[in-house]
Structures are given as C-alpha cells and as structure tokens.
Design a protein around this motif. Sequence first.
Motif, PDB file in Angstrom:
ATOM      1  N   PHE A 164      31.192  58.991  45.209  1.00 33.30           N
ATOM      2  CA  PHE A 164      30.952  60.104  44.299  1.00 33.30           C
ATOM      3  C   PHE A 164      31.576  59.920  42.918  1.00 33.30           C
ATOM      4  O   PHE A 164      31.589  60.860  42.130  1.00 33.30           O
ATOM      5  CB  PHE A 164      31.472  61.403  44.920  1.00 33.30           C
ATOM      6  N   ARG A 165      32.092  58.740  42.635  1.00 29.64           N
ATOM      7  CA  ARG A 165      32.678  58.534  41.317  1.00 29.64           C
ATOM      8  C   ARG A 165      31.575  58.395  40.270  1.00 29.64           C
ATOM      9  O   ARG A 165      30.476  57.941  40.557  1.00 29.64           O
ATOM     10  CB  ARG A 165      33.557  57.283  41.306  1.00 29.64           C
ATOM     11  N   LYS A 166      31.909  58.757  39.019  1.00 31.14           N
ATOM     12  CA  LYS A 166      30.983  58.593  37.915  1.00 31.14           C
ATOM     13  C   LYS A 166      31.139  57.187  37.347  1.00 31.14           C
ATOM     14  O   LYS A 166      32.246  56.681  37.208  1.00 31.14           O
ATOM     15  CB  LYS A 166      31.257  59.615  36.807  1.00 31.14           C
ATOM     16  N   THR A 167      30.048  56.562  37.025  1.00 30.53           N
ATOM     17  CA  THR A 167      30.086  55.207  36.513  1.00 30.53           C
ATOM     18  C   THR A 167      28.994  55.013  35.485  1.00 30.53           C
ATOM     19  O   THR A 167      27.937  55.644  35.544  1.00 30.53           O
ATOM     20  CB  THR A 167      29.926  54.175  37.648  1.00 30.53           C
ATOM     21  N   ASN A 168      29.248  54.125  34.547  1.00 28.71           N
ATOM     22  CA  ASN A 168      28.269  53.777  33.526  1.00 28.71           C
ATOM     23  C   ASN A 168      27.633  52.423  33.806  1.00 28.71           C
ATOM     24  O   ASN A 168      27.059  51.795  32.918  1.00 28.71           O
ATOM     25  CB  ASN A 168      28.934  53.747  32.136  1.00 28.71           C
ATOM     26  N   ALA A 169      27.774  51.978  35.038  1.00 31.49           N
ATOM     27  CA  ALA A 169      27.223  50.677  35.388  1.00 31.49           C
ATOM     28  C   ALA A 169      25.705  50.720  35.363  1.00 31.49           C
ATOM     29  O   ALA A 169      25.077  51.779  35.400  1.00 31.49           O
ATOM     30  CB  ALA A 169      27.717  50.261  36.778  1.00 31.49           C
ATOM     31  N   THR A 170      25.118  49.553  35.299  1.00 32.27           N
ATOM     32  CA  THR A 170      23.667  49.471  35.302  1.00 32.27           C
ATOM     33  C   THR A 170      23.131  49.861  36.662  1.00 32.27           C
ATOM     34  O   THR A 170      23.859  49.894  37.652  1.00 32.27           O
ATOM     35  CB  THR A 170      23.214  48.044  34.963  1.00 32.27           C
ATOM     36  N   VAL A 171      21.836  50.139  36.713  1.00 30.94           N
ATOM     37  CA  VAL A 171      21.214  50.557  37.971  1.00 30.94           C
ATOM     38  C   VAL A 171      21.351  49.480  39.021  1.00 30.94           C
ATOM     39  O   VAL A 171      21.676  49.738  40.181  1.00 30.94           O
ATOM     40  CB  VAL A 171      19.729  50.900  37.717  1.00 30.94           C
ATOM     41  N   LEU A 262      17.819  58.150  44.848  1.00 29.10           N
ATOM     42  CA  LEU A 262      17.789  58.654  43.476  1.00 29.10           C
ATOM     43  C   LEU A 262      17.669  57.516  42.465  1.00 29.10           C
ATOM     44  O   LEU A 262      16.920  57.619  41.477  1.00 29.10           O
ATOM     45  CB  LEU A 262      19.055  59.466  43.186  1.00 29.10           C
ATOM     46  N   GLU A 263      18.410  56.423  42.719  1.00 29.76           N
ATOM     47  CA  GLU A 263      18.316  55.277  41.810  1.00 29.76           C
ATOM     48  C   GLU A 263      16.908  54.681  41.840  1.00 29.76           C
ATOM     49  O   GLU A 263      16.343  54.330  40.792  1.00 29.76           O
ATOM     50  CB  GLU A 263      19.347  54.217  42.209  1.00 29.76           C
ATOM     51  N   LYS A 269      10.382  56.513  38.005  1.00 31.16           N
ATOM     52  CA  LYS A 269      10.095  57.475  36.949  1.00 31.16           C
ATOM     53  C   LYS A 269       9.962  56.779  35.597  1.00 31.16           C
ATOM     54  O   LYS A 269       9.087  57.126  34.781  1.00 31.16           O
ATOM     55  CB  LYS A 269      11.197  58.531  36.893  1.00 31.16           C
ATOM     56  N   ILE A 270      10.813  55.788  35.366  1.00 32.81           N
ATOM     57  CA  ILE A 270      10.737  55.059  34.097  1.00 32.81           C
ATOM     58  C   ILE A 270       9.395  54.347  33.965  1.00 32.81           C
ATOM     59  O   ILE A 270       8.741  54.395  32.917  1.00 32.81           O
ATOM     60  CB  ILE A 270      11.904  54.053  34.002  1.00 32.81           C
ATOM     61  N   PHE A 271       8.968  53.698  35.043  1.00 39.39           N
ATOM     62  CA  PHE A 271       7.674  53.014  35.006  1.00 39.39           C
ATOM     63  C   PHE A 271       6.530  54.017  34.830  1.00 39.39           C
ATOM     64  O   PHE A 271       5.553  53.761  34.101  1.00 39.39           O
ATOM     65  CB  PHE A 271       7.466  52.200  36.277  1.00 39.39           C
TER      66      PHE A 271
END
Length: 328
Positions: A164-171, A262-263, A269-271
């Motif tokens: 549950f940690r927040k991260t800015n890592a790539t998908v 979700l990932e 969704k992006i595509f």
Amino acid sequence: MLRIYKSQSNQLVLIDAMELAESSPVVWFDLFNPAQDETRVVEQHLGIEIPTRDEMQEIELSARLYQEDGAEFMTMTAATELDGDYPVKVPITFILKGTMLVTVRHADPKPFHIYAARMQKLNGASCETGELTMIGLLEAVIDRTADALERVGNEVDGISREVFRKTNATVTKKTRDLQSLIEQIGQKGDLLTVIRESLVSVSRLVAYHTALDGIGTRKAIKESRQRVKLIQRDAASLGDHALFLSNKINFLLDATLGLINLEQNQIIKIFSVAAVVFLPPTLVASIYGMNFEIMPELKFQFGYPMALGMMVLSAFLPFLYFKRRGWL
C-alpha cells in the motif's frame, strides 16, 4: 540414533545403551531415525511395538491417538525449518508407558535440542517422569511456534506496507514488485498453514492425554495438569493469532491482485484513449487522401494547411473532453 536419559536431581542425564539394565529407571528414550536394532532395544525393554514411519504418517485420528500394550501412543504434526520460508511437516510420536517416555521422530526439530540442552543443566524444572518430559517438549514446541508466528507477523506487516505504499515507479517496475510480493505472500501463507496444522495436532494430543489418568506422584500429577492447561491455552491463543495472520494474508493477496489489475487496466486505458484520439485525424486524412477528380478543396490554396489543422483540432478536442471528464 538412540539417546537414553534418566532423571537425576531434576536433571536429565544421558546414559549409554549398555548401562540400561544396571542404571536407575530411564525417563526418556529418544529415537531419531532409528536403526532396527535400536528400535528392538526399546521394544524389548518396554514390551511395546514402535510404529513405523509409514504408520506415523497416517492421518486417521484412531491411528494417531490410541492405547496399546498398556501404553499411550500419541502422534503429532511438527513443523521444522521455521526459520526459512519453506517449512516441513513431520510426524512425531510420543509413547508413554508407566513413568517412561519414548519419542520417535525422523526429523530434528529445534525444540528437542533446546529442551534436552536445558534439562541437562540444573535449573529447577521437573523431569522426574516421562509425562513431565513430554510436557516440557510440548512447551518447547509451543515456544518455538510462538517465535515463528511473531516473525511471520512482522514480515506480513512489512509486506502490507510495501503493497500500500505510494511510489512514483514506472508501471513495469511496480508490476514486477507486485509479482515479487505475491511470491512472498504465498510463502507466508504456506508457513502459516503448517503452523496451524501443528497447533491443531498439539491441541488434540493434549486433550487426549488429559482424558487419561496421570501416572506418578500426586505432586507430579498436579504439576502436569497445570502445565497441560497452559499448553492448551497457549495452543488455542496461537491458533487464533495464526488464523488472524492467515486472514490478513488473504486480504493482502486480494489487494495485490487488485493492484495488478488496476495497472493492467491503466495500460489498456492508455491504448484505448490513444486509439480514440487518433481516430478523427485518421478519418480526415483518409477523406483527403481519396483520389477523386472532383474535390472542392483540391485546388484551394490553403487546402493542405486546412487539412492539417483539422487533424490537429480533431485530435485535441477528444483529448480535452476526456481530460475534463477525469478519464485521463
């Protein structure tokens, strides 16, 4: 291997098999991966038949807890390798006849080492009968299980913070980390399953033994009953704690799988948005790419810039609409 112990001044003393006949009464025969001649020595001395390894692995309650030849035969499931992530379930049989105890095992759990080393020192603990020795071994098993549950609980808390940690890592990086967390969750789940099965078997063994009359002095019987009640309470409380950790593990597994979904949905969704954004420009380019002789804008001086502008505008308007609706 056969280890033979006698009780002397509340201390276990290791003796040799050759001293068996002339020594004071034996309290504990410990058979660890015994050879046939070692098993035969114990059988002849006690007048019982030692169960084989296959018989110890049977799961029927009647095959694990029974009386025969005036002795109690009680088999429990013990957990070994608790310090690692891949515990092993092994059966251990306790045989009580009179004031003597026989343990039959084909693994080497740490509680046996810990208890034997402790009881070979003068510490005031009672081991004058085989029953008290068995209770001491069960207490060591409970202590070892409690330590393992405490370690697993701390590791599960660490996994929870990681999930549950927040991260800015790539998908891709986040997905790889979540896959690693699923492996850790599975390992902890297996460990908790083994521990819970061991605790259940301890509770059944103690309940069966409690239903039978104790053997020994009145003081020893009173002491054994008090310690047995403590073992039952400890096993029940540890079982509840293991169940709580198992439920938490299941929750973390569901949460981790949900985050992976979700990932993956974010990628889809992006595509999907990219396809919708570039669909109107493609339509404009397709219209003005048709080779018809009569086209109104064919000889228009600003037809080419107009077409490019229409494509840019048709791409920007859907993007702006999706952004305002919060879909991006």
